[in-house]
Design an enzyme around this catalytic site. Sequence first.
Site, mmCIF file in Angstrom:
data_model
loop_
_atom_site.group_PDB
_atom_site.id
_atom_site.type_symbol
_atom_site.label_atom_id
_atom_site.label_comp_id
_atom_site.label_asym_id
_atom_site.label_seq_id
_atom_site.Cartn_x
_atom_site.Cartn_y
_atom_site.Cartn_z
ATOM 1 N N TRP A 88 -5.239 2.864 -4.931
ATOM 2 C CA TRP A 88 -5.789 1.972 -5.951
ATOM 3 C C TRP A 88 -7.211 2.335 -6.366
ATOM 4 C CZ3 TRP A 88 -2.479 -0.487 -8.589
ATOM 5 C CH2 TRP A 88 -1.408 -1.165 -8.023
ATOM 6 N N GLU A 116 -11.445 -6.483 -5.934
ATOM 7 C CA GLU A 116 -12.702 -6.828 -5.266
ATOM 8 C C GLU A 116 -12.602 -8.099 -4.422
ATOM 9 O OE1 GLU A 116 -16.195 -5.470 -7.946
ATOM 10 O OE2 GLU A 116 -14.295 -4.484 -8.304
ATOM 11 N N ARG A 136 -0.490 -22.992 -36.626
ATOM 12 C CA ARG A 136 0.907 -23.362 -36.349
ATOM 13 C C ARG A 136 1.127 -24.848 -36.606
ATOM 14 N NH1 ARG A 136 5.816 -20.982 -36.130
ATOM 15 N NH2 ARG A 136 7.209 -21.999 -34.635
ATOM 16 N N GLY A 154 6.782 -19.424 -28.350
ATOM 17 C CA GLY A 154 7.578 -18.203 -28.219
ATOM 18 C C GLY A 154 6.811 -16.965 -28.644
HETATM 19 C C1 LIG Z 1 -5.339 -2.406 -10.625
HETATM 20 C C2 LIG Z 1 -6.074 -2.375 -9.335
HETATM 21 C C3 LIG Z 1 -7.270 -1.667 -9.243
HETATM 22 C C4 LIG Z 1 -7.943 -1.570 -8.015
HETATM 23 N N1 LIG Z 1 -9.072 -0.806 -7.940
HETATM 24 C C5 LIG Z 1 -9.621 -0.562 -6.724
HETATM 25 C C6 LIG Z 1 -10.716 0.361 -6.595
HETATM 26 O O1 LIG Z 1 -11.226 0.901 -7.578
HETATM 27 N N2 LIG Z 1 -11.164 0.646 -5.352
HETATM 28 C C7 LIG Z 1 -10.628 0.068 -4.229
HETATM 29 O O2 LIG Z 1 -11.097 0.367 -3.139
HETATM 30 N N3 LIG Z 1 -9.619 -0.825 -4.332
HETATM 31 C C8 LIG Z 1 -9.110 -1.152 -5.554
HETATM 32 N N4 LIG Z 1 -8.055 -2.032 -5.657
HETATM 33 C C9 LIG Z 1 -7.470 -2.599 -4.447
HETATM 34 C C10 LIG Z 1 -7.783 -4.073 -4.263
HETATM 35 O O3 LIG Z 1 -9.130 -4.236 -3.904
HETATM 36 C C11 LIG Z 1 -6.816 -4.610 -3.200
HETATM 37 O O4 LIG Z 1 -5.516 -4.595 -3.766
HETATM 38 C C12 LIG Z 1 -7.182 -5.993 -2.757
HETATM 39 O O5 LIG Z 1 -8.372 -5.966 -2.005
HETATM 40 C C13 LIG Z 1 -6.074 -6.621 -1.905
HETATM 41 O O6 LIG Z 1 -5.661 -5.760 -0.901
HETATM 42 P P1 LIG Z 1 -4.093 -5.452 -0.658
HETATM 43 O O7 LIG Z 1 -3.520 -5.155 -1.985
HETATM 44 O O8 LIG Z 1 -3.992 -4.445 0.386
HETATM 45 O O9 LIG Z 1 -3.524 -6.817 -0.180
HETATM 46 P P2 LIG Z 1 -3.461 -7.307 1.357
HETATM 47 O O10 LIG Z 1 -4.806 -7.182 1.968
HETATM 48 O O11 LIG Z 1 -2.329 -6.650 2.011
HETATM 49 O O12 LIG Z 1 -3.143 -8.849 1.148
HETATM 50 C C14 LIG Z 1 -1.833 -9.305 0.798
HETATM 51 C C15 LIG Z 1 -1.895 -10.826 0.622
HETATM 52 O O13 LIG Z 1 -2.316 -11.447 1.845
HETATM 53 C C16 LIG Z 1 -3.502 -12.212 1.619
HETATM 54 N N5 LIG Z 1 -4.350 -12.108 2.814
HETATM 55 C C17 LIG Z 1 -4.790 -10.981 3.414
HETATM 56 N N6 LIG Z 1 -5.539 -11.282 4.484
HETATM 57 C C18 LIG Z 1 -5.575 -12.633 4.562
HETATM 58 C C19 LIG Z 1 -6.186 -13.572 5.447
HETATM 59 N N7 LIG Z 1 -6.950 -13.165 6.465
HETATM 60 N N8 LIG Z 1 -6.006 -14.883 5.217
HETATM 61 C C20 LIG Z 1 -5.255 -15.315 4.186
HETATM 62 N N9 LIG Z 1 -4.647 -14.474 3.300
HETATM 63 C C21 LIG Z 1 -4.820 -13.167 3.494
HETATM 64 C C22 LIG Z 1 -4.143 -11.613 0.383
HETATM 65 O O14 LIG Z 1 -4.994 -12.543 -0.262
HETATM 66 C C23 LIG Z 1 -2.913 -11.266 -0.442
HETATM 67 O O15 LIG Z 1 -2.438 -12.437 -1.064
HETATM 68 C C24 LIG Z 1 -7.414 -2.218 -6.881
HETATM 69 C C25 LIG Z 1 -6.236 -2.963 -6.985
HETATM 70 C C26 LIG Z 1 -5.572 -3.051 -8.182
HETATM 71 C C27 LIG Z 1 -4.294 -3.842 -8.269
#
Ligand SMILES: Cc1cc2nc3c(=O)[nH]c(=O)nc-3n(C[C@H](O)[C@H](O)[C@H](O)COP(=O)(O)OP(=O)(O)OC[C@H]3O[C@@H](n4cnc5c(N)ncnc54)[C@H](O)[C@@H]3O)c2cc1C
Length: 403
Positions: free
Chosen positions: A161, A383, A288, A360
């Site tokens: 990501w 973030e 609308r 729609g």
């Molecule tokens: C389009 C896009 C661009 C991005 N760009 C960057 C970038 O430039 N650089 C970078 O480093 N990252 C980037 N990211 C990554 C992004 O920061 C992560 O996707 C985000 O931090 C969530 O991590 P994860 O997807 O691994 O979810 P996970 O950490 O696996 O979490 C999954 C779910 O569990 C929840 N969860 C996790 N831990 C807990 C807890 N302790 N208590 C309660 N709930 C919890 C989360 O809120 C989420 O709902 C990007 C993501 C996207 C989609």
Amino acid sequence: MSVAPPYTEKTDEQKAICEMVRQFADEQIIPSAEHYDAADEFPEPIVEQMRELGLFGVTIPEEYGGMGLDLTTYAMIVEELSRGWISISGIVNTHFIGSYLLMKFGTDEQRQRYLPRMATGEIRAAFSLSEPELGSDVQAIKTSARKVDDATYEINGQKMWVTNGLLSSLVFVLVKTDPDAEPRHRGMTCFIAEKEPGVAQGAAAYAGFNVPPKIRKLGYKGVESTELVFDGYRCPAENVLGGEEAGLNRGFGQMMDALEVGRVNVAARGVGIAQRALELALRYAEERRTFGKPISEHQAIQFKLADMATQLEAARLMTLRAARMKDAGERAELEAGMAKLFASETGHFCVEESLRIHGGYGYSKEYEVERLYRDAPLLLIGEGTSEIQRMVIGRKLLQRHRR
Ligand SMILES: Cc1cc2nc3c(=O)[nH]c(=O)nc-3n(C[C@H](O)[C@H](O)[C@H](O)COP(=O)(O)OP(=O)(O)OC[C@H]3O[C@@H](n4cnc5c(N)ncnc54)[C@H](O)[C@@H]3O)c2cc1C
């Protein structure tokens, strides 16, 4: 009696810059966003104009060729860009975080080497924490660097990501340098990993730094999100952020500091997309007609508009407050977390309400709100998810309470 200026008040300079960026968004971004979104194509002509307008150097000090403006003004600019299309703010966002890291933690030599070219947008920056198996739990990072000779580290592992992962020239990448460190965050270092922009398979000095094909996404198109594969990539020791002596094993704290300003930035994006969703809803509600009158005259629609506008205003104030606290040199983890949480949820809420008001047609690609609907959820994730913001807010609240 002196009266404090309202938070929304802009200085003359802020007004002039915001007007300029709003005009740019109206004339250049909004009319072509549909094309670049549909093709998932990098909007190079828009980015070229952003270079000319100096938008890559907004917060970089004048001595390095930037505008030297504060985070508050930057947040206002990000709101205007995101009102146009959040992918455009995504192109600037990681660059802004990279320049913040350099300004705050970089050595003089590192600043001299990168900031002037970053200010003009000649080179762009990405930042990389997330990996395939982790996002929220940053301390679980597995990508590692080990010293192979006096002047070189070898990086191995996979990142996930990375926004601007292909077209950037620098990636601020957080890796593990001391696998035995306890707590884990004391064993992490931020490297400034250089690469050739647009090149998927690194060669020569960049051998072992590879960028797989971009990830296909729901929205947030145009700006590429990629994995990064480090396979024996040799990174000079002088590219440890802040220098080896001061920067080794300090990366986690540096990145967390940068995420604080990054969260203000994502909050501003939430405000921008909410603002656009409201504008589109107001316009459509006047056009609308149902049951013999414009839908704007139905109270249920007016209530939706009222809730959208109220939340938007609150989100904007919270965002600017967090930015102003940072500009004043105060820690603002709590306020930045609250602003990010509230403004990103507001962006999502306003877009969904706007879609409902469009009926729609909101579901049709003919209407801009359809794109907003696919773009907005990213703000709930990037973030730090809303759940993670609540954790940060809860922890900080208790810390302040116990003091
Ligand atoms: C389009 C896009 C661009 C991005 N760009 C960057 C970038 O430039 N650089 C970078 O480093 N990252 C980037 N990211 C990554 C992004 O920061 C992560 O996707 C985000 O931090 C969530 O991590 P994860 O997807 O691994 O979810 P996970 O950490 O696996 O979490 C999954 C779910 O569990 C929840 N969860 C996790 N831990 C807990 C807890 N302790 N208590 C309660 N709930 C919890 C989360 O809120 C989420 O709902 C990007 C993501 C996207 C989609």
